[in-house]
Design an enzyme around this catalytic site. Structure first.
Site, short mmCIF file in Angstrom:
data_model
loop_
_atom_site.label_atom_id
_atom_site.label_comp_id
_atom_site.label_asym_id
_atom_site.label_seq_id
_atom_site.Cartn_x
_atom_site.Cartn_y
_atom_site.Cartn_z
N GLY A 1 52.15 69.44 52.01
CA GLY A 1 52.90 68.72 50.98
C GLY A 1 54.41 68.73 51.12
O GLY A 1 55.12 68.57 50.12
N HIS B 1 53.55 58.06 58.73
CA HIS B 1 52.86 58.45 59.96
C HIS B 1 53.90 59.03 60.93
O HIS B 1 54.98 58.47 61.10
CB HIS B 1 52.18 57.22 60.59
CG HIS B 1 51.48 57.54 61.87
ND1 HIS B 1 50.25 58.18 61.89
CD2 HIS B 1 51.83 57.36 63.16
CE1 HIS B 1 49.88 58.36 63.15
NE2 HIS B 1 50.82 57.87 63.94
C1 GAR Z 1 53.24 64.70 58.15
O1 GAR Z 1 53.84 64.88 59.40
C2 GAR Z 1 52.67 63.30 58.04
O2 GAR Z 1 53.45 62.33 58.66
C3 GAR Z 1 51.35 63.47 58.75
O3 GAR Z 1 50.87 64.71 58.33
C4 GAR Z 1 51.99 65.56 58.02
C5 GAR Z 1 51.82 66.07 56.61
O4 GAR Z 1 52.76 67.04 56.32
N1 GAR Z 1 50.45 62.43 58.41
C6 GAR Z 1 49.54 61.96 59.25
O5 GAR Z 1 49.38 62.38 60.37
C7 GAR Z 1 48.68 60.84 58.68
N2 GAR Z 1 47.98 60.19 59.73
P1 GAR Z 1 53.09 67.41 54.82
O6 GAR Z 1 51.75 67.70 54.15
O7 GAR Z 1 53.93 68.65 54.92
O8 GAR Z 1 53.80 66.25 54.20
#
Ligand code: GAR
Length: 223
Positions: free
Chosen positions: A19, A116
């Site tokens: 998050g 992404h």
């Molecule tokens: C982030 O890097 C986001 O861009 C990626 O997951 C991570 C979540 O981090 N999303 C994907 O890969 C979606 N395909 P967070 O929970 O700390 O925001």
């Protein structure tokens, strides 16, 4: 319409884990003049850090554990009903790690956006940083896009680029991209809330020239 008279955009956020992007959105939305409010955070995984972050910020949270449902469709109908209860103008996926069916994506047509960790259309899918290093790209980054039915496709709302350094590994590159994500996502949500990015089913347009010191590269094609 002036920013004072414009009603705030009502956003819901879908999460699955850490998050940190949610936190960036919450921090931005805590400013009184930010043009969007985060009204609901929905997770498909119980007890994740994202839920703690939302609770700390006093935002309503809901958990719809995908494991409790016998099909994608019943899971998505439930998560959709939870989202409907908040009447969101926009739904932001922020590290939501379930692939969604065309039914859900069409239900929220032109209202569902995602961040992404690559400069799409390069490197859709998982392990984007490893693949960027393998490919030897010198620029990498992140993309906020409207969600269409093909995975990690859909009109690009904004992108932020970072350099790839000679001594990078996947972790150091991921960390640099994540810092850019934390700038890009709140900026895109702000521009949508201000009506400067306009979203339709099949396209996204920048309504104003945004080369005004904004710290992210925003779809230079459309500016
Ligand atoms: C982030 O890097 C986001 O861009 C990626 O997951 C991570 C979540 O981090 N999303 C994907 O890969 C979606 N395909 P967070 O929970 O700390 O925001």
């Amino acid at each position: 319409m002036t920013s004072a008279s414009r009603k705030k955009l009502r956003a819901a956020v879908m999460v699955s884990g850490r998050g940190s992007n949610l936190q960036a959105l919450l921090d931005a939305a805590s400013a009184p003049d930010y043009p969007a409010s985060i009204d609901l955070v929905v997770s498909n995984v119980p007890n994740v850090q994202a839920l703690e972050r939302a609770e700390k910020a006093g935002i309503r949270t809901e958990v719809v554990p995908h494991r409790d449902f016998d099909s994608r469709e019943t899971f998505e109908r439930e998560i959709s009903a939870v989202l409907e209860s908040a009447s969101p103008d926009l739904i932001c996926q922020a590290g939501f790690m379930r692939i969604l069916t065309p039914w859900f994506i069409e239900r929220w047509d032109a209202q569902l956006i995602n961040i992404h960790p690559s400069l799409l259309p390069a490197f859709p899918g998982l392990k984007t940083h490893e693949r960027a290093l393998e490919a030897g790209v010198r620029l990498h980054g992140c993309t906020v896009h409207l969600v269409h039915t093909e995975v990690d496709s859909g009109p690009i709302l904004g992108q932020a680029a970072v350099p790839v350094m000679p001594d990078d590994d996947a972790n150091s590159l991921a960390e640099r991209v994540l810092q850019a994500e934390h700038l890009l996502y709140p900026t895109c949500l702000k521009l949508i809330g201000e009506g400067k990015i306009q979203i339709g089913s099949d396209d996204a347009r920048l309504a104003a020239n945004l080369c005004d010191g904004t710290q992210v590269l925003l779809n230079p094609d459309a500016v």
